[in-house]
Structure formats: C-alpha cells, structure tokens
Write a protein that holds these residues in place. Structure first.
Motif, PDB file in Angstrom:
ATOM      1  N   PRO A  48      -2.107 -15.939  -3.466  1.00 30.25           N
ATOM      2  CA  PRO A  48      -2.717 -15.589  -2.164  1.00 30.25           C
ATOM      3  C   PRO A  48      -1.709 -15.350  -1.050  1.00 30.25           C
ATOM      4  O   PRO A  48      -2.084 -15.325   0.116  1.00 30.25           O
ATOM      5  CB  PRO A  48      -3.559 -16.814  -1.875  1.00 30.25           C
ATOM      6  N   ASP A  49      -0.417 -15.198  -1.405  1.00 28.99           N
ATOM      7  CA  ASP A  49       0.578 -14.950  -0.364  1.00 28.99           C
ATOM      8  C   ASP A  49       0.416 -13.576   0.278  1.00 28.99           C
ATOM      9  O   ASP A  49       0.991 -13.306   1.334  1.00 28.99           O
ATOM     10  CB  ASP A  49       1.984 -15.069  -0.953  1.00 28.99           C
ATOM     11  N   VAL A  50      -0.321 -12.699  -0.358  1.00 31.46           N
ATOM     12  CA  VAL A  50      -0.522 -11.362   0.179  1.00 31.46           C
ATOM     13  C   VAL A  50      -2.005 -11.011   0.077  1.00 31.46           C
ATOM     14  O   VAL A  50      -2.673 -11.388  -0.879  1.00 31.46           O
ATOM     15  CB  VAL A  50       0.341 -10.326  -0.586  1.00 31.46           C
ATOM     16  N   GLN A  51      -2.502 -10.354   1.081  1.00 29.24           N
ATOM     17  CA  GLN A  51      -3.906  -9.978   1.108  1.00 29.24           C
ATOM     18  C   GLN A  51      -4.084  -8.511   0.704  1.00 29.24           C
ATOM     19  O   GLN A  51      -3.173  -7.698   0.846  1.00 29.24           O
ATOM     20  CB  GLN A  51      -4.501 -10.197   2.502  1.00 29.24           C
ATOM     21  N   PHE A  52      -5.305  -8.201   0.198  1.00 26.04           N
ATOM     22  CA  PHE A  52      -5.664  -6.833  -0.161  1.00 26.04           C
ATOM     23  C   PHE A  52      -6.586  -6.272   0.917  1.00 26.04           C
ATOM     24  O   PHE A  52      -7.474  -6.980   1.403  1.00 26.04           O
ATOM     25  CB  PHE A  52      -6.396  -6.805  -1.505  1.00 26.04           C
ATOM     26  N   ASP A  53      -6.365  -5.016   1.268  1.00 23.24           N
ATOM     27  CA  ASP A  53      -7.259  -4.395   2.240  1.00 23.24           C
ATOM     28  C   ASP A  53      -7.911  -3.158   1.613  1.00 23.24           C
ATOM     29  O   ASP A  53      -7.735  -2.863   0.421  1.00 23.24           O
ATOM     30  CB  ASP A  53      -6.518  -4.040   3.534  1.00 23.24           C
ATOM     31  N   SER A  54      -8.653  -2.425   2.406  1.00 20.80           N
ATOM     32  CA  SER A  54      -9.399  -1.270   1.887  1.00 20.80           C
ATOM     33  C   SER A  54      -8.482  -0.223   1.278  1.00 20.80           C
ATOM     34  O   SER A  54      -8.822   0.405   0.262  1.00 20.80           O
ATOM     35  CB  SER A  54     -10.227  -0.643   3.017  1.00 20.80           C
ATOM     36  N   TYR A  55      -7.301  -0.032   1.884  1.00 25.47           N
ATOM     37  CA  TYR A  55      -6.389   0.984   1.370  1.00 25.47           C
ATOM     38  C   TYR A  55      -5.798   0.569   0.026  1.00 25.47           C
ATOM     39  O   TYR A  55      -5.514   1.410  -0.823  1.00 25.47           O
ATOM     40  CB  TYR A  55      -5.287   1.257   2.393  1.00 25.47           C
ATOM     41  N   THR A  56      -5.646  -0.717  -0.189  1.00 24.33           N
ATOM     42  CA  THR A  56      -5.154  -1.198  -1.482  1.00 24.33           C
ATOM     43  C   THR A  56      -6.150  -0.844  -2.580  1.00 24.33           C
ATOM     44  O   THR A  56      -5.793  -0.265  -3.618  1.00 24.33           O
ATOM     45  CB  THR A  56      -4.957  -2.733  -1.456  1.00 24.33           C
ATOM     46  N   TYR A  57      -7.413  -1.208  -2.353  1.00 20.22           N
ATOM     47  CA  TYR A  57      -8.427  -0.932  -3.369  1.00 20.22           C
ATOM     48  C   TYR A  57      -8.649   0.565  -3.545  1.00 20.22           C
ATOM     49  O   TYR A  57      -8.797   1.062  -4.667  1.00 20.22           O
ATOM     50  CB  TYR A  57      -9.739  -1.613  -2.982  1.00 20.22           C
ATOM     51  N   SER A  58      -8.672   1.290  -2.443  1.00 15.97           N
ATOM     52  CA  SER A  58      -8.923   2.728  -2.518  1.00 15.97           C
ATOM     53  C   SER A  58      -7.841   3.438  -3.327  1.00 15.97           C
ATOM     54  O   SER A  58      -8.139   4.265  -4.207  1.00 15.97           O
ATOM     55  CB  SER A  58      -9.009   3.311  -1.109  1.00 15.97           C
ATOM     56  N   SER A  59      -6.574   3.128  -3.045  1.00 15.63           N
ATOM     57  CA  SER A  59      -5.478   3.785  -3.759  1.00 15.63           C
ATOM     58  C   SER A  59      -5.447   3.381  -5.230  1.00 15.63           C
ATOM     59  O   SER A  59      -5.202   4.217  -6.108  1.00 15.63           O
ATOM     60  CB  SER A  59      -4.140   3.457  -3.082  1.00 15.63           C
ATOM     61  N   ASN A  83       0.830  -1.214   0.000  1.00 18.94           N
ATOM     62  CA  ASN A  83       0.000   0.000   0.000  1.00 18.94           C
ATOM     63  C   ASN A  83       0.857   1.254   0.000  1.00 18.94           C
ATOM     64  O   ASN A  83       0.563   2.239  -0.678  1.00 18.94           O
ATOM     65  CB  ASN A  83      -0.918   0.007   1.219  1.00 18.94           C
ATOM     66  N   THR A  84       1.939   1.233   0.772  1.00 17.52           N
ATOM     67  CA  THR A  84       2.817   2.402   0.878  1.00 17.52           C
ATOM     68  C   THR A  84       3.430   2.755  -0.464  1.00 17.52           C
ATOM     69  O   THR A  84       3.442   3.933  -0.865  1.00 17.52           O
ATOM     70  CB  THR A  84       3.926   2.139   1.914  1.00 17.52           C
ATOM     71  N   ILE A  85       3.946   1.751  -1.174  1.00 21.91           N
ATOM     72  CA  ILE A  85       4.610   2.044  -2.447  1.00 21.91           C
ATOM     73  C   ILE A  85       3.593   2.449  -3.516  1.00 21.91           C
ATOM     74  O   ILE A  85       3.852   3.327  -4.346  1.00 21.91           O
ATOM     75  CB  ILE A  85       5.459   0.830  -2.907  1.00 21.91           C
ATOM     76  N   ILE A  86       2.400   1.834  -3.509  1.00 18.54           N
ATOM     77  CA  ILE A  86       1.365   2.211  -4.493  1.00 18.54           C
ATOM     78  C   ILE A  86       0.922   3.649  -4.267  1.00 18.54           C
ATOM     79  O   ILE A  86       0.848   4.460  -5.202  1.00 18.54           O
ATOM     80  CB  ILE A  86       0.167   1.237  -4.395  1.00 18.54           C
ATOM     81  N   ILE A  87       0.644   3.993  -2.998  1.00 12.44           N
ATOM     82  CA  ILE A  87       0.225   5.367  -2.686  1.00 12.44           C
ATOM     83  C   ILE A  87       1.338   6.355  -3.006  1.00 12.44           C
ATOM     84  O   ILE A  87       1.100   7.465  -3.488  1.00 12.44           O
ATOM     85  CB  ILE A  87      -0.193   5.463  -1.206  1.00 12.44           C
ATOM     86  N   GLY A  88       2.587   5.953  -2.777  1.00 10.83           N
ATOM     87  CA  GLY A  88       3.727   6.823  -3.066  1.00 10.83           C
ATOM     88  C   GLY A  88       3.811   7.188  -4.535  1.00 10.83           C
ATOM     89  O   GLY A  88       4.062   8.354  -4.890  1.00 10.83           O
TER      90      GLY A  88
END
Length: 831
Positions: free
Chosen positions: A104-115, A77-82
């Motif tokens: 599925p080694d990594v999950q998506f959360d609200s900030y992932t989809y929002s960004s 999320n940090t790098i995508i938002i950056g």
C-alpha cells in the motif's frame, strides 16, 4: 487526480519567511532592492520520462525510472502509458504487477486502471483484464467514466478475439450473457465514448439491428454523436442491408454540419456502406462531393467499383488518382486495381500495370507481387505468373500458394504438384490453402495416391480447413473411390452435414453413374430439412437424363422455378442438357431462351443438343451468334459444333469452323477435334480425304480414337482395303489392350468382306483376354415406372409380348427387303 500515498515532505525551515524578509542580506540586515537573477527551470522527472517515451526510447525511460527510490503514482502512470504508446503492452502489464506489489505504499488512480486496461485490450488478455476489473472494484467505490470506458473497450477487444478464455464469437450467445452490456448498464454517467464502444461491440458480434437501435437510443438521451459514432454504426447499416436506412443515417449526418461531412474517415465509411449495399452510384456521389480526399477515400471508392463488378470504372478512377498530385497511393490502391484488371482479364492492360509498378518500386513488395501473380493467372497467362514468382527475391507462404493455385486453375496440375513438393523442400509447411489446391490436383488427375497422401497429412497435422468434408468427398468420388467417400459422409460427418457436404455426395454419385443412390440421398437431404440449392439441382438433373426420367426432371424444374433457382446459369445449363438428352429439344430451347445470363457453357450445351437431334444448321447459326454477343467459344464448344456438322453432313461448314478455331480463336486442336473431322469426312463418303487428313497429323494423329473414327467410315462405305491399313495402324497403337468396341467393329468389317479367318482370329483373341462388348441398355419411363431393356433379357414382366413384337417387326423388315449384314453364326459372339 488522487494525491500520492507517500508522506508529504516536511516544509523547509525558512518556508514561513515572507517575501520581503527573504530579500534581506545576512550581513547588517540591509535590504536588497534589486530582483533576483533568473535561473533555468530544471525539468521534472515526469517530464523527462515522458520525453524519452515520446522519442521512442522507453528502455532509457525505464532505466531512469528504476533509479527512483519511491516513485509516485504519477510517475508509475507515466512509465506505464509510455510503454503502451511504444507498442509494448507486455512490459506495461509487468510494470502494473510491480506497482501492485509495492502497494500500500503507492495508490492507484483512474489513469492507472485506464492505461492498464488498454494494455490488456491490446494483448487480448482477458484473464489479466478481469483481474484489473476486480482490483479497482475493491479499491474504488465510484470509478470514473475514464475507467469504465476503458473497461468496456477491454471486454469488447478481448471477447472479440478467438484466442481468449471465453472462445470465439460463434461459440457464445452474447444475446443471453453479455459482459460488455453489463458493464455499460452499471455506468451511472455515460458519454459518447461509452455509447460508441457499445455500438461497435454490437457490430463485432453481428447484432446489427441492435447496434442501430443503440445509436438511436443515444441520440434520444440527448448525447450528440461524434464522427466516430457514424464510423461505428455504418457497418451495422450495411449488415442490416437496407438502403433506406442508410439514406436516413446519411441525411442525419449531413444535418450535423461540416464537422461530420468533411471528416474523411466518416466519408470513407459511408462510401464503404453503400458499396456493401450494392449502390456504387450513390457511393460515387459521396466521393465526388468530398472536397479534400485522402488516400483512404480514394482506395475505398476504387474498391467499391471492384467489389460491385465494375472493374473498368475502378481502373478509370485509378487513372484519375494518378493524375491527382494531392493523392499518395499506397499498397491498398495497387492491390485494388490489380484485382480490377484481374476481373477484366485483359492481358495488355495487365502488362501496362505491371510495367508501372516496376517503375514505381525498386523492389515490388511481396503482397503486390502475389497480386500480380493472381492477375496474370486470371488473364490466362500462367507463364507470366511463374516468371513473376521466379524473379521474387523473397517469398512467403502466400506466394507459393498463389502460384500453385494459378497452375491448378489453368489445368497444369502436374506442375502445381511439383511446386508443392518444392515448397516443402524450401521449408514452408502446407497450410489450408495449399491443401485445398492439392485436393483439387488429386481430383483433376483422378490420382488416388495423391488424394490419400493429402488426407493423411490433414489427419497427422490436425489441419482443419473450411469445407474439408466436401473437399474430401468430392476428391474421393472423382478418383473413383465412391465407397470411401460414403464412409466419410456416413461416419466422419454424420452429425455435421451442411449443404456443401450433401451436394458433394450427390455430385459424387452422379459422376460415378450411381443414379439410384442420387435420388435416395436427395430424399434423405429433404428429410433432414436441408434445403437444396442451385448446386444440388445442377447435380441431380444429369441423373434424370441418365435413367430417362422425364417426370422427375420436370419436378426438379418446377422446384427450381418456385425457389428462383432457374435464374442460375448452372441450373439452366443442366436443364438444357437434360431436355436435350431426353429428346425434348423444344423444352431445351425454352430453357435456353429463359436463361438471363448465358456463358460459353450454356451455348455449348445448346449446340450439342442441336447436334444430337440432327439440327446442324441451327447449331452452326447459334455458334456464329456467339461472336456478335461477345461470348468467346472454348475448345469444347468447337467439339460440339463440329460434331453437329458431322451428324448433319455439313462438311464445308465444319471445315471452315475448324480452320477458324486455330486461326481466329488461337485454340490448338486436340484429339477430339481431329476425331470430329475424320468422322465428318468419313460419314459423307470422303474416306480418302479423311485418311489423308489423319495421316498428315503425324504424331498428333497416333491416337486410337482418331483411327477408330476412320475405321467406322471404311466399314460403312466398304473401303475394305483401306480399312485393313487402318486396322494395322490400330493394332500398332494397341487395339487389343482394352478396346473391345474397336475389335467388334473390325470383326464386323472382316465379316462383311467375307474374311472369316480374321473374324475367328479376333474372336479367339477377345475370348482369351476376357473382352466382351458392353451390352446396350434402353429404358423408358411409363407412368412413373422405369422399364429397362437389355439384349436377350428375359426379366421384364412383359417379356413374351416384347419378343412377339420384335419377331413381327423382323418379319416385316424381311418382307421389305432388308437382310442382316452378318452371318448368324457370328452374331452371338459380340452380344
């Protein structure tokens, strides 16, 4: 925030030891009472990534991120938002795609989809945005408000773009199928951000009343508006166009307190709304009550004055902004004030503003230089426009288009055409603005070749310009290719005829004197349920005067009154012209008096009407009244008033006005003005003065029309010797090329002198070249039926009665002592 999908690291072997145990030493178990030494806190990977992005170094952040073997959701999320914050949405979407492959080694959360949805919105990428929508529907049962708000924003931004998979707003009926509204309705919990996005979407899709209703619904549900709410809804209020509604909303804003009243973006939006509603006085009150004004507030208020045709007030406010030390003016400020000076058309003020801009900027920005070119053009100083253009170190397509349009609008069509060729040589491709200017050039010059070349360029490059059909029809009609204009009208635009295309075709027929076709196509226009406007009426009225149809002219006048078109200056001018030419000067005067806003064209038409009816004194009086009203006469106005003086024999007044033209109004006399003076002097018998006047013109007087006016005077006042000198001059200028009228005039003069040898010679030359005098035609409208009369015509139903009446009149003329001036043997040569 959801936890990471990676397995938790195993606890440290000594993590279960208590604090007290951890303070013992390894040797002897002796307890250490002293506190441990403080150590520097090591920055986390997330903070390092965030800091690099904030410093504008996303490439370094990416390098650091790539060294991480199994990044957590937080790091993704940090790098995508950056990357999004550094205006690199493409790279953010690529990172999302890479993150998705790591599932599925990594999950998506609200900030992932929002960004990620924000990146889609910035790129106007509806296809990827829909894919993300599908992804979180599958992966999240109850998406948060953050995700839904981002989804609303994505659909609103992408559907508002003409470059997406759905198409432009005009191609889709969102009142029937609205994706944004569907997403909004599925939200269980809505906050003010959700409502703001919905209101903004309704404004973008031009559903202004619906936007206002949604704002009211939001308030009724108990959600307190934010400043952004008013920023979004104010454009809807201006779209609705109701001042009372604007007052209600602004009153509500005042009740909400200082947070809203002192928000400069809200203030700017409110000022803009009242500007759109045509209320600069209310906008100024809001502006004056704003305690701390930023640049945007100043710009909006200045532009309000410019937009509402109050340029003087806009310039005055600009001067106050200059005096205010708290205001940092920007390009928008200068563009607005340049437009204000353009509206005033004061060259002295334009020079002062240009000097200030030169002092302020080391090098003028391209957009400001372009506006300076426009300003000088509007001030009738195309030379200064070209100087500014010539000194520009860098030019864009707007620069070229601006200076080309400046030349064309100031009547320098050849120069505009040369600049267009030079623009192409410099590697710039013609765009719709260039093409529009070139079509105007072809129309003004009546140059068929240029017009056809521009049309071919449009077809080859598939260039679409707004109003292309009307431009092409108008161009071909003015070039004399009325049948080509008909083909475009009947074939290319058979099913897509708007009001402008109908008007162009009607105007084309009028210009080519095809009066019957004018009325036919007007009838077709009405049958197609297309409502005529002011341009239509102004184009048809000249056709009424051409065929002498008073009844139809009055019908059009009545139609214009019923539909409030008689308040238009072009319609009023056309009415004055029609009534004057139909001989009803009183109705022309009434139309002139009822014209609410008169310009120089209106006065010129009325002066011309007075002149045609021999009312020279009224024409001169009306001309002098223009100065008191601040209306500046142009070259055509002087032609009209000089003609009126000529018809009425007001020689001294005419000569005085002629001297005023150059001395006071700085208008250079043209051939038409010289003809008026020569005719004016010749009509009253001052033929010698007329000859001296024309002779003193030198090269400027070497025009067939000027000497032709003098020849007529020589014949009327029987100055045959001078007439022969004039005739020799006219022969040198090429009288025999196509001027049958002048040859007839010269032949008549020779006949009156008894010089039959010259008469026979001229008759032989005319026959050899196939020249004949154009047959005169008269007509009269009787009970809706047009009656035409031609010389020696036998086609009229009452032909015998008409010729019987003419024979009776001829007999009475002979009894009264009148005799024909030509020998009967030579009369039929010229009829």
């Amino acid at each position: 925030m959801a936890t990471s999908a990676l397995p938790l690291l195993p606890p440290s072997p000594h993590s279960h030891i208590s604090t007290s145990t951890a303070t013992t030493t390894a040797t002897g178990g002796e307890s250490l009472l002293s506190l441990p030494k403080p150590t520097l806190k090591t920055p986390t990977v997330r903070s390092r990534l965030s800091r690099l992005c904030q410093e504008g170094q996303p490439h370094l952040a990416r390098q650091l991120f790539d060294t991480i073997t199994r990044p957590s959701t937080v790091l993704w999320n940090t790098i995508i938002i950056g990357f999004i914050c550094n205006n690199m949405p493409d790279e953010a979407l690529l990172l999302y795609s890479r993150m998705k492959r790591a599932s599925p080694d990594v999950q998506f959360d609200s900030y992932t989809y929002s960004s990620t949805l924000k990146a889609c919105a910035e790129k106007r990428n509806l296809r990827v945005g829909k894919a993300v929508h599908c992804h979180f529907i599958r992966c999240q049962r109850n998406p948060s408000k953050i995700v839904y708000n981002s989804l609303l924003n994505m659909y609103s931004a992408c559907l508002n773009s003409a470059e997406n998979d759905v198409g432009g707003l005009m191609d889709f009926d969102y009142s029937v199928n609205d994706p944004v509204r569907r997403v909004f309705d599925r939200m269980r919990r809505k906050n003010v951000v959700s409502w703001n996005t919905l209101v903004s979407w309704y404004v973008k899709t031009e559903r202004y009343m619906d936007a206002v209703k949604q704002f009211r619904t939001m308030v009724k549900t108990g959600i307190r508006p934010s400043p952004v709410s008013f920023i979004n809804v104010f454009p809807a209020i201006s779209g609705v166009g109701k001042i009372k509604l604007a007052n209600v909303f602004f009153g509500f804003l005042l009740k909400l307190g200082e947070e809203f009243v002192n928000d400069l973006f809200v203030v700017s939006s409110a000022i803009f709304t009242y500007a759109e509603l045509g209320c600069p006085d209310i906008a100024r009150k809001i502006f004056d009550h704003c305690l701390q004004k930023n640049t945007e507030v100043w710009n909006t208020m200045i532009n309000t004055y410019v937009q509402n045709d109050c340029p003087a007030e806009g310039i005055e406010l600009f001067a106050q902004a200059l005096a205010s030390e708290q205001t940092d003016l920007d390009d928008v400020t200068f563009l607005s004030v340049l437009m204000a000076v353009s509206q005033l058309q004061r060259l002295s003020l334009a020079l002062q503003l240009h000097a200030y801009l030169i002092k302020r900027f080391i090098v003028l920005p391209i957009n400001i230089s372009n506006a300076v070119i426009v300003m000088y053009s509007r001030c009738n100083s195309v030379q200064m426009s070209f100087k500014v253009f010539d000194k520009m170190l860098q030019r864009d397509i707007v620069s070229w288009n601006t200076v080309i349009s400046a030349f064309v609008q100031n009547g320098l069509d050849d120069e505009g055409l040369m600049l267009a060729y030079e623009m192409q040589n410099q590697g710039f491709m013609a765009d719709p603005v260039t093409v529009t200017a070139l079509l105007s050039v072809a129309s003004n010059l009546k140059n068929q070749r240029i017009g056809k070349e521009v049309h071919a360029y449009l077809l080859r490059n598939r260039v679409q310009i707004e109003g292309m059909g009307s431009y092409l029809i108008d161009m071909y009609a003015k070039c004399g290719l009325i049948r080509t204009a008909e083909q475009i009208f009947n074939i290319d635009y058979m099913n897509v005829r708007d009001q402008a295309i109908w008007n162009a075709m009607i105007s084309g027929y009028t210009q080519n004197e095809l009066t019957e076709e004018v009325f036919v196509i007007l009838r077709q226009m009405l049958e197609q349920k297309v409502m005529p406007n002011a341009v239509t009426i102004a184009s048809v009225l000249p056709a009424c005067s051409s065929i002498g149809s008073m009844s139809f002219g009055k019908q059009l006048h009545g139609f214009s009154v019923r539909n409030f078109l008689d308040q238009n200056v072009f319609v009023d001018t056309a009415l004055i012209d029609m009534y004057s030419k139909l001989g009803v000067i009183r109705d022309a005067e009434n139309a002139f008096r009822r014209t609410p806003e008169k310009n120089s064209v209106t006065y010129t038409t009325m002066i011309l009407g007075y002149g045609q009816h021999g009312m020279g004194e009224r024409a001169v009086s009306l001309f002098h009244s223009m100065k008191g009203l601040g209306i500046k006469p142009d070259a055509i106005t002087f032609v009209a008033v000089l003609s009126a003086c000529s018809y009425a024999g007001l020689v001294d007044e005419g000569l005085q006005i002629y001297r005023l033209m150059e001395r006071e109004y700085k208008i250079q006399p043209s051939t038409e003005h010289y003809c008026c003076i020569a005719d004016m002097l010749g009509r009253v018998g001052r033929v010698g003065e007329a000859f001296d006047f024309v002779d003193e013109l030198g090269e400027d007087g070497n025009k067939l029309a000027i000497w032709g006016s003098l020849l007529g005077a020589c014949r009327i006042h029987r100055h045959f010797e001078m007439g022969e000198s004039v005739a020799k001059k006219m022969i040198e200028l090429g009288i025999g090329n196509n001027s049958s009228g002048y040859q007839v005039l010269l032949s008549n003069m020779f006949a009156e002198e008894g010089n039959w040898e010259s008469v026979d010679r001229l008759r032989g030359e005319m026959r050899g070249k196939g020249l004949r005098k154009e047959v005169g035609c008269s007509w009269i409208d009787v009970v809706g039926t047009m009656n035409y009369f031609l010389s020696r015509d036998q086609s009229h139903d009452q032909c015998d009665e008409i010729y019987g009446m003419l024979d009776g009149l001829a007999m009475e003329m002979r009894k009264a002592g009148y005799r024909p001036s030509l020998d009967p043997d030579h009369v039929d040569v010229f009829e």
